[in-house]
Scaffold this active site. Sequence first.
Site, PDB file in Angstrom:
ATOM      1  N   LYS A  62       0.699  -1.055   0.019  1.00 52.41           N
ATOM      2  CA  LYS A  62       0.083   0.122  -0.058  1.00 52.41           C
ATOM      3  C   LYS A  62       0.749   1.282  -0.055  1.00 52.41           C
ATOM      4  O   LYS A  62       1.904   1.452   0.857  1.00 52.41           O
ATOM      5  CB  LYS A  62      -1.085   0.207   1.423  1.00 52.41           C
ATOM      6  CG  LYS A  62      -1.609   1.256   1.489  1.00 52.41           C
ATOM      7  CD  LYS A  62      -2.816   1.044   2.722  1.00 52.41           C
ATOM      8  CE  LYS A  62      -3.670   2.575   2.701  1.00 52.41           C
ATOM      9  NZ  LYS A  62      -4.659   2.275   3.761  1.00 52.41           N
ATOM     10  N   ARG A 102     -10.532  10.474   2.463  1.00 48.65           N
ATOM     11  CA  ARG A 102     -10.600  11.225   3.435  1.00 48.65           C
ATOM     12  C   ARG A 102     -11.781  12.136   3.788  1.00 48.65           C
ATOM     13  O   ARG A 102     -12.204  12.321   4.854  1.00 48.65           O
ATOM     14  CB  ARG A 102      -9.009  12.115   3.702  1.00 48.65           C
ATOM     15  CG  ARG A 102      -7.978  11.142   3.197  1.00 48.65           C
ATOM     16  CD  ARG A 102      -6.949  10.842   4.541  1.00 48.65           C
ATOM     17  NE  ARG A 102      -5.998  10.119   4.051  1.00 48.65           N
ATOM     18  CZ  ARG A 102      -4.814  10.357   3.584  1.00 48.65           C
ATOM     19  NH1 ARG A 102      -4.378  11.400   3.521  1.00 48.65           N
ATOM     20  NH2 ARG A 102      -3.942   9.356   3.317  1.00 48.65           N
ATOM     21  N   LYS A 113      -2.240  -1.424  -3.656  1.00 46.98           N
ATOM     22  CA  LYS A 113      -3.044  -0.164  -3.687  1.00 46.98           C
ATOM     23  C   LYS A 113      -2.406   0.868  -3.655  1.00 46.98           C
ATOM     24  O   LYS A 113      -1.442   0.964  -3.002  1.00 46.98           O
ATOM     25  CB  LYS A 113      -3.885  -0.384  -2.263  1.00 46.98           C
ATOM     26  CG  LYS A 113      -4.722   0.826  -1.904  1.00 46.98           C
ATOM     27  CD  LYS A 113      -5.318   0.766  -0.515  1.00 46.98           C
ATOM     28  CE  LYS A 113      -6.021   2.066  -0.309  1.00 46.98           C
ATOM     29  NZ  LYS A 113      -6.510   2.188   1.065  1.00 46.98           N
ATOM     30  N   TYR A 159     -15.395   1.271  -6.136  1.00 46.11           N
ATOM     31  CA  TYR A 159     -16.520   2.136  -5.949  1.00 46.11           C
ATOM     32  C   TYR A 159     -17.327   1.904  -7.228  1.00 46.11           C
ATOM     33  O   TYR A 159     -18.824   2.597  -7.154  1.00 46.11           O
ATOM     34  CB  TYR A 159     -16.195   3.569  -5.674  1.00 46.11           C
ATOM     35  CG  TYR A 159     -15.390   3.697  -4.526  1.00 46.11           C
ATOM     36  CD1 TYR A 159     -15.979   3.685  -3.282  1.00 46.11           C
ATOM     37  CD2 TYR A 159     -13.887   4.046  -4.490  1.00 46.11           C
ATOM     38  CE1 TYR A 159     -15.080   3.864  -1.869  1.00 46.11           C
ATOM     39  CE2 TYR A 159     -13.039   3.882  -3.435  1.00 46.11           C
ATOM     40  CZ  TYR A 159     -13.697   3.997  -2.274  1.00 46.11           C
ATOM     41  OH  TYR A 159     -13.008   3.955  -1.291  1.00 46.11           O
TER      42      TYR A 159
HETATM   43  C1  PBG Z   1      -6.957   3.339   6.034  1.00 53.77           C
HETATM   44  C2  PBG Z   1      -7.521   3.327   4.427  1.00 53.77           C
HETATM   45  C3  PBG Z   1      -7.331   4.200   3.390  1.00 53.77           C
HETATM   46  C4  PBG Z   1      -7.991   3.810   2.229  1.00 53.77           C
HETATM   47  C5  PBG Z   1      -8.432   2.578   2.621  1.00 53.77           C
HETATM   48  N1  PBG Z   1      -8.110   2.224   3.992  1.00 53.77           N
HETATM   49  C6  PBG Z   1      -7.052   5.711   3.452  1.00 53.77           C
HETATM   50  C7  PBG Z   1      -5.654   5.842   3.840  1.00 53.77           C
HETATM   51  O1  PBG Z   1      -4.598   4.920   3.935  1.00 53.77           O
HETATM   52  O2  PBG Z   1      -5.153   7.045   3.887  1.00 53.77           O
HETATM   53  C8  PBG Z   1      -8.162   4.321   1.003  1.00 53.77           C
HETATM   54  C9  PBG Z   1      -9.283   4.185   0.087  1.00 53.77           C
HETATM   55  C10 PBG Z   1      -9.434   5.085  -1.054  1.00 53.77           C
HETATM   56  O3  PBG Z   1      -8.860   6.096  -1.240  1.00 53.77           O
HETATM   57  O4  PBG Z   1     -10.594   4.649  -1.829  1.00 53.77           O
HETATM   58  N2  PBG Z   1      -7.988   2.912   6.631  1.00 53.77           N
END
Ligand code: PBG
Length: 330
Positions: free
Chosen positions: A198, A208, A253, A318
Amino acid sequence: MALFPEQRPRRLRSSSALRDLVAETRLHPRQLVAPLFVREGIDEPQPITSLPGVVQHTRASLRAEVRELADLGVGAVILFGIPSTKDSIGTQAFDPEGIVQAALNDVRADVGERMVVMADLCVDEYTDHGHCGILDGRGSVDNDRTLAVYAKIAIAQARAGAHVVAPSGMMDGQVGAIRQALDGEGFTDTAILAYSAKYASGLYGPFREAVDCTIVGGGDRKGYQQDWRNGSREALLEVHADLDQGADMVMVKPALAYLDVIAAVRAAVDVPVAAYHVSGEYSMIKAAAANGWIDHDVVATEHLTAIRRAGADIILTYLARWYAEQYAQA
Ligand code: PBG
């Protein structure tokens, strides 16, 4: 006589039936996971400006949405909670009465085993400082104290009915800590989808907003998420660490800017590989399409297909509902 009679690739492109017959890549709604947001203390679903078509659900509207997704044949949902109170350790993430635990119970009662029910496992939606872990005295994330909280969250989510927990905080050792906690409570059948590779991406911006998360002091997640200058070498280190600790599935991701990483992970492991087509990737399509600059349906299909072509077995997106609706009509 043609110059190169043996090379006529256009022959197999001459009709839509032929193209369908020979297509190398197929994407079925069963391979999709719909990310859903459920917010405590609201009476009506709340739109998310930067994620057109996605909402913060009430418990009731979430139930209805999940039932419809199950009827459409979408493979899974992954739930994210927005609690009405946040604190320094993200207590609401593991409170048995917390919003996600309540929603998991609701959804499992409705769809049972008809679809896979996943829970994102992290604290950033639940902490008042917005980080994915517990802070030490100097304001940086304390890896090992965070693992203890993740272990509690895993148990709470499994108890509430999650088939799969998906740790997304990028703490070292998180998969092992969660596996041990789950097994210790008898949840040996609860699977782990590890957010393994990630990246500290700018593409999480709309997410966010979706979870009302602001990182204190304008901070970022570069101290725990991966640097995008690093490719499959570091990604595979993370993936193998997660597999050694008991991950059942691994994830890359975001997706589109990391197709090289998806392909490398797919080639290196024998477990299912997931990719998360994240909020910013979705919003870019929506915004450009709203301006009439691109064709939404064409680009959305092209992007999801490319992620699948790179090697993802499962896609979190989504677009899941839209894709399943289109698929049913095609
Ligand atoms: C952290 C988390 C995030 C996303 C999924 N799980 C945010 C981050 O790491 O800042 C992002 C998913 C998205 O942007 O669609 N709980």
